[in-house]
Design a protein around this motif. Structure first.
Motif, PDB file in Angstrom:
ATOM      1  N   ARG A   1     -11.438  -2.288   3.576  1.00 63.15           N
ATOM      2  CA  ARG A   1     -11.293  -2.320   2.119  1.00 63.15           C
ATOM      3  C   ARG A   1     -10.037  -1.582   1.675  1.00 63.15           C
ATOM      4  O   ARG A   1      -9.308  -2.048   0.795  1.00 63.15           O
TER       5      ARG A   1
ATOM      6  N   LEU B   1       0.825  -1.191   0.000  1.00 63.30           N
ATOM      7  CA  LEU B   1       0.000   0.000   0.000  1.00 63.30           C
ATOM      8  C   LEU B   1       0.868   1.254   0.000  1.00 63.30           C
ATOM      9  O   LEU B   1       2.012   1.233   0.468  1.00 63.30           O
TER      10      LEU B   1
ATOM     11  N   GLN C   1     -14.217   5.125  -2.544  1.00 62.80           N
ATOM     12  CA  GLN C   1     -14.041   4.438  -1.266  1.00 62.80           C
ATOM     13  C   GLN C   1     -13.631   5.444  -0.191  1.00 62.80           C
ATOM     14  O   GLN C   1     -12.685   6.206  -0.366  1.00 62.80           O
TER      15      GLN C   1
ATOM     16  N   HIS D   1      -7.118  -3.705   2.086  1.00 60.00           N
ATOM     17  CA  HIS D   1      -7.210  -5.014   1.421  1.00 60.00           C
ATOM     18  C   HIS D   1      -7.244  -6.131   2.455  1.00 60.00           C
ATOM     19  O   HIS D   1      -6.642  -7.188   2.271  1.00 60.00           O
ATOM     20  N   ARG D   2      -7.997  -5.877   3.548  1.00 62.70           N
ATOM     21  CA  ARG D   2      -8.120  -6.845   4.631  1.00 62.70           C
ATOM     22  C   ARG D   2      -9.595  -7.122   4.907  1.00 62.70           C
ATOM     23  O   ARG D   2     -10.177  -6.589   5.834  1.00 62.70           O
ATOM     24  N   PRO D   3     -10.232  -7.968   4.098  1.00 62.14           N
ATOM     25  CA  PRO D   3     -11.660  -8.259   4.298  1.00 62.14           C
ATOM     26  C   PRO D   3     -11.954  -8.978   5.604  1.00 62.14           C
ATOM     27  O   PRO D   3     -13.121  -9.112   5.980  1.00 62.14           O
TER      28      PRO D   3
ATOM     29  N   SER E   1      -8.568   5.025  -2.242  1.00 60.97           N
ATOM     30  CA  SER E   1      -9.369   5.350  -1.063  1.00 60.97           C
ATOM     31  C   SER E   1      -9.045   6.756  -0.570  1.00 60.97           C
ATOM     32  O   SER E   1      -7.881   7.169  -0.566  1.00 60.97           O
TER      33      SER E   1
ATOM     34  N   GLY F   1     -10.084   2.946  -7.931  1.00 58.52           N
ATOM     35  CA  GLY F   1     -10.219   2.169  -6.695  1.00 58.52           C
ATOM     36  C   GLY F   1      -9.434   2.730  -5.543  1.00 58.52           C
ATOM     37  O   GLY F   1      -9.288   2.069  -4.506  1.00 58.52           O
TER      38      GLY F   1
ATOM     39  N   ASP G   1      -5.744   0.905  -6.776  1.00 61.52           N
ATOM     40  CA  ASP G   1      -6.462   0.466  -5.578  1.00 61.52           C
ATOM     41  C   ASP G   1      -5.564   0.224  -4.378  1.00 61.52           C
ATOM     42  O   ASP G   1      -6.051  -0.137  -3.303  1.00 61.52           O
ATOM     43  N   ARG G   2      -4.252   0.416  -4.520  1.00 59.92           N
ATOM     44  CA  ARG G   2      -3.353   0.339  -3.360  1.00 59.92           C
ATOM     45  C   ARG G   2      -3.083   1.716  -2.758  1.00 59.92           C
ATOM     46  O   ARG G   2      -2.347   1.822  -1.792  1.00 59.92           O
TER      47      ARG G   2
END
Length: 489
Positions: A382, A239, A334, A385-387, A307, A305, A274-275
């Motif tokens: 999210r 990330l 997000q 990346h830890r659901p 955040s 994607g 998204d990262r």
């Protein structure tokens, strides 16, 4: 070890999202949530211990992705006018000839321990630290973050950590003007330390620690270093967090230096994906001070994607609000949350965000309460990346927090979430658990002498406050730099 937690209210997760259980229970087995449901159906016989949390709201642990890592952030500058702000930056003279670490290594370690204890006591279970750079010789080092990481792990917090690095620093000229003074050698050295820290975290193999890359404010990092950050992040799947889209001066600096907007610079350097986590994300085309209309920035963010780390309490204190949270959500951007200052209180932050939204929309119905709770839990998960985080359901990692609702001064409980936000604060954290391990209990951190840490923290704060005078371009006294609200007699 199986632990059964019972509470008057449990924010459980199901197929349609968060839902409230009255008189609920959660069974934790080792590091995982094994069962969630009504207390009357709880598998009591399986539990090795039962912890009753009484009149509390038990919910997923709060995720703070712009978290306090020092003692003085915002305390000393949220009241400033332009003149005082200029005096709190480094002077060019200090930058050229006198810059140094204000604190010793031991004092810096105390500062971090103090800050992380504050996170835990306010119900934060996962955090991404903000840089403590004003009082350093240039920026954070590998060893600074190694100390922070070890402290976090010892306390039991989940950290997504890395040293912040920058190519330049905001400074004040002799006549009170503003410049960004660059030192590319320092920038490159900081980046190399950050990459080395990724290796160190891998070697530690601590489930509570994840290495991330943290370029500082976008206008203080050279474009080639941003591009190199994107390359390493892609290679290693890590990330990246950057402070961007947070001020008009930043937008002007980036336009002058790069001929583009901050968002376009992120895209051009390969960071926009998204990262990426963008701290603040306020000054987009929809902001009245930019264009006041949607020209595609929200769609760009949503498609990538990326955040946005929304910091509503800090935005309120600086009178620098994100414009209409609903527009971000409707566009599919997000949203996660950060505190970005002292106190690291996401409960107060959510409450501030709710009331700003009501004012912006002009009606109480547009409060976004559920969206803010989601951002502090599921949104953070999210972004990371830890659901497995941000939810209480069977199989999730056991990161959870309970906020007390039994203080007489808080009044009667209606809806427990509304009651907590209306009458409570993060200080109502009664209990927390990270990775199945108890971190706080009865408002305390087992094994930590909070009174001694309070005294040590005050001593560090006083030293940090006094150090501003040696950086002041007018060489003012402490009382001139930080005038009291009322005259002191």
């Amino acid at each position: 070890m199986k632990t059964l937690l019972t509470s008057a209210f449990v924010l459980a997760h199901g197929p349609s999202g968060h839902g409230l259980l009255r008189d609920g229970a959660v069974l934790v087995e080792d590091r995982r949530v094994a069962w969630v449901g009504p207390r009357e159906e709880a598998p009591v016989a399986e539990a090795h211990r039962i912890l009753g949390l009484g009149q509390s709201l038990l919910m997923p642990g709060l995720i703070d992705l712009d978290a306090l890592a020092d003692i003085d952030h915002l305390i000393l500058d949220s009241w400033c006018d332009d003149e005082h702000s200029a005096r709190l930056r480094w002077s060019e003279e200090y930058l050229r000839s006198a810059r140094h670490d204000v604190l010793t290594a031991e004092e810096r370690s105390t500062m971090r321990r103090y800050a992380l204890a504050q996170l835990a006591l306010h119900g934060i279970t996962s955090f991404m630290p903000i840089a403590a750079e004003v009082n350093t010789a240039w920026a954070e080092t590998h060893d600074d973050l190694l100390d922070l990481a070890r402290t976090a792990s010892k306390l039991g917090l989940r950290g997504f950590v890395g040293p912040s690095y920058r190519s330049g620093v905001h400074a004040t000229t002799a006549d009170g003007g503003h410049v960004i003074a660059f030192d590319d050698e320092e920038g490159r050295r900081g980046f190399e330390e950050a990459v080395r820290f990724l290796d160190t975290v891998e070697e530690l193999a601590d489930p509570l620690l994840t290495g991330v890359l943290m370029p500082c404010r976008i206008e203080t990092v050279r474009e080639e270093l941003l591009a190199e950050t994107a390359r390493i992040a892609a290679e290693r799947g890590v990330l990246v967090r950057v402070h961007a889209l947070q001020g008009l001066s930043e937008r002007s600096e980036v336009l002058r230096e790069h001929g583009t907007t901050p968002l376009e610079l992120l895209e051009r350097t390969g960071l926009l994906n998204d990262r990426l986590l963008i701290a603040h994300g306020v000054y987009l085309d929809i902001h009245d001070a930019v264009h006041g209309e949607d020209r595609g920035d929200l769609a760009t963010l949503a498609e990538a994607g990326a955040s946005i780390i929304h910091c509503p309490l800090t935005n309120t204190r600086y009178a620098d609000h994100l414009v209409r949270l609903g527009r971000y959500l409707d566009a599919g951007v997000q949203i996660c949350l950060g505190t970005d200052s002292f106190p690291p209180d996401l409960i107060r932050g959510i409450d501030a965000g709710i009331h700003v939204a009501q004012e912006q929309y002009g009606e109480p119905a547009n409060h976004f309460t559920a969206d803010y709770i989601n951002a502090a839990t599921l949104g953070g998960a999210r972004a990371l990346h830890r659901p497995d985080l941000g939810r209480l359901e069977s199989g999730a990692t056991a990161d959870l927090v309970a906020f007390a609702l039994d203080d007489f001064r808080a009044g009667p409980v209606e809806d427990p979430i509304r009651s907590l936000l209306l009458s409570g604060t993060g200080r109502d954290c009664r209990f927390s658990m990270v990775d199945g391990r108890i971190v706080t209990q009865d408002g305390l951190i087992p094994g930590v002498d909070l009174e001694q840490l309070r005294r040590d923290g005050q001593a560090v704060f006083d030293k940090l406050r006094g150090a501003y005078t040696e950086r002041d371009h007018l060489a003012g006294s402490v009382d001139e730099l930080f005038p009291p609200v009322f005259p002191v007699h």
